[in-house]
Design an enzyme around this catalytic site. Sequence first.
Site, PDB file in Angstrom:
ATOM      1  CB  THR A   6     -17.100  -8.665  17.363  1.00 12.50           C
ATOM      2  OG1 THR A   6     -16.767  -9.451  16.207  1.00 12.50           O
ATOM      3  CG2 THR A   6     -16.129  -8.961  18.485  1.00 12.50           C
ATOM      4  NE  ARG A  54     -25.856  -4.163  15.286  1.00 10.76           N
ATOM      5  CZ  ARG A  54     -24.701  -3.510  15.077  1.00 10.76           C
ATOM      6  NH1 ARG A  54     -23.576  -3.966  15.553  1.00 10.76           N
ATOM      7  NH2 ARG A  54     -24.699  -2.374  14.390  1.00 10.76           N
ATOM      8  CD  GLU A  87     -25.205  -3.832  22.227  1.00  7.91           C
ATOM      9  OE1 GLU A  87     -24.990  -2.646  21.916  1.00  7.91           O
ATOM     10  OE2 GLU A  87     -24.659  -4.785  21.667  1.00  7.91           O
ATOM     11  CG  HIS A 128     -21.534  -2.274  20.606  1.00  6.39           C
ATOM     12  ND1 HIS A 128     -22.804  -2.429  20.110  1.00  6.39           N
ATOM     13  CD2 HIS A 128     -20.749  -2.099  19.512  1.00  6.39           C
ATOM     14  CE1 HIS A 128     -22.793  -2.338  18.791  1.00  6.39           C
ATOM     15  NE2 HIS A 128     -21.548  -2.135  18.399  1.00  6.39           N
ATOM     16  NE  ARG A 184     -26.546 -13.426   2.725  1.00  2.36           N
ATOM     17  CZ  ARG A 184     -26.942 -12.180   2.482  1.00  2.36           C
ATOM     18  NH1 ARG A 184     -28.182 -11.946   2.184  1.00  2.36           N
ATOM     19  NH2 ARG A 184     -26.103 -11.176   2.559  1.00  2.36           N
ATOM     20  N   GLY A 197     -17.772 -12.072   5.386  1.00  2.00           N
ATOM     21  CA  GLY A 197     -17.653 -10.794   4.668  1.00  2.00           C
ATOM     22  C   GLY A 197     -16.294 -10.178   4.987  1.00  2.00           C
ATOM     23  NE  ARG A 198     -16.781  -4.338   4.130  1.00  2.00           N
ATOM     24  CZ  ARG A 198     -17.726  -3.954   3.274  1.00  2.00           C
ATOM     25  NH1 ARG A 198     -17.430  -3.703   2.030  1.00  2.00           N
ATOM     26  NH2 ARG A 198     -18.964  -3.784   3.680  1.00  2.00           N
ATOM     27  CB  ILE A 199     -15.715  -8.141   9.998  1.00  2.00           C
ATOM     28  CG1 ILE A 199     -15.926  -6.621   9.845  1.00  2.00           C
ATOM     29  CG2 ILE A 199     -15.228  -8.476  11.405  1.00  2.00           C
ATOM     30  CD1 ILE A 199     -17.040  -6.041  10.705  1.00  2.00           C
TER      31      ILE A 199
HETATM   32  C1  8YV Z   1     -20.459   1.077  15.821  1.00  2.00           C
HETATM   33  C2  8YV Z   1     -21.227  -1.182  14.916  1.00  2.00           C
HETATM   34  O1  8YV Z   1     -19.830   1.449  16.998  1.00  2.00           O
HETATM   35  O2  8YV Z   1     -20.880  -0.070  12.876  1.00  2.00           O
HETATM   36  C3  8YV Z   1     -21.459  -0.945  13.475  1.00  2.00           C
HETATM   37  O3  8YV Z   1     -22.279  -1.687  12.904  1.00  2.00           O
HETATM   38  O4  8YV Z   1     -21.726  -2.072  15.473  1.00  2.00           O
HETATM   39  C4  8YV Z   1     -20.349  -0.402  15.773  1.00  2.00           C
HETATM   40  O5  8YV Z   1     -19.068  -0.853  15.594  1.00  2.00           O
HETATM   41  C5  8YV Z   1     -21.869   1.576  15.856  1.00  2.00           C
HETATM   42  O6  8YV Z   1     -22.687   0.929  14.969  1.00  2.00           O
HETATM   43  C6  8YV Z   1     -21.964   3.026  15.569  1.00  2.00           C
HETATM   44  O7  8YV Z   1     -23.267   3.358  15.146  1.00  2.00           O
END
Ligand code: 8YV
Length: 330
Positions: free
Chosen positions: A240, A242, A271, A292, A180, A158-160
């Site tokens: 980075t 989940r 976490e 995180h 996917r 995706g974007r990231i």
């Molecule tokens: C955020 C993240 O810090 O945006 C997300 O999905 O995992 C993090 O980068 C966090 O979710 C803020 O709610």
Amino acid sequence: MKKRPLVVVTRRLPDVVETRMRELFDARLNLDDAPMSQAELIEAVRAADVLVPTVTDKIDAAVLAQAGPNLKLIANFGNGVDNIDVQAALTRGITVTNTPGVLTEDTADMTMALILAVARRIAEGVRIIPEDKWSGWSPTWMLGRRITGKRLGIVGMGRIGQALARRAKAFGLSIHYHNRRRVPQAVEDELEATYWESLDQMLARMDIVSVNSPHTPATYHLLSARRLKLLKPDAIIVNTARGEIIDENALARLIEAGEIAGAGLDVFEHEPQVNPRLLKLARQGKVVLLPHMASATHEGRIDMGEKVIVNIKTFMDGHRPPDRVLPSML
Ligand code: 8YV
């Protein structure tokens, strides 16, 4: 005059965001930033017109079952919405929004940093001088692994994933991905990316694997023990996205056994608890663990806050908010 909506914000946000929220809404802020208990979340959903939660708030079906009649919008401060039972919210007629796009570059930067940290032993290196353990240069000391010329397999394009691919390409890595859906030809061409329909086949051939997909029921333990065993013994893995996407125990076992070379993790299955086996591996320099923080920049948090405000404002003005989360995204 129309009554201003009661917006309950569960955590402390940047000052400029909170100030703007106070100007626009009847904003109930959390100035001491303590995470809310389930009882406090229930209290919040009973009273609020809009709830602004973060990744640390579990807005599950039990919480949503207690929602008051006024709650019409959950405007998540975050991209991932796995902290929210979106289906349960939608069933109750509650709209859910998130903050996509504004943390892409920061997260991709940190993913690249983790790749370098693991491959080039940066976390081990930074401890040497402050701990007074440097007796001088040696040709065979602190050798890491070159990343130029290696293969990077991105799980989730995706974007990231794409922002990571752009960076990695500049570092001389060749780009491979599993997703996917195949991304458009123009994107593949720009990134010189190779698509693998089979995740298993890709994993077996990569030097570095990066997890960049959302956490959904379909991606829970996507990197299972069986799949992790397919990795080459000199491969490294970074995450980075989940923690739940990787079977953390299996990962720790395989690194302990020397069947995977190392890992760089910014996210964890439970976490803020961190698997003790991973902690031990971090002390041995085999894994790099970050709390995180991949999206944690001043600019990013302000942009996220602005997105939340736009989503609330648009919704309250009777229009479709720009970042609505739809069931098809889950
Ligand atoms: C955020 C993240 O810090 O945006 C997300 O999905 O995992 C993090 O980068 C966090 O979710 C803020 O709610």
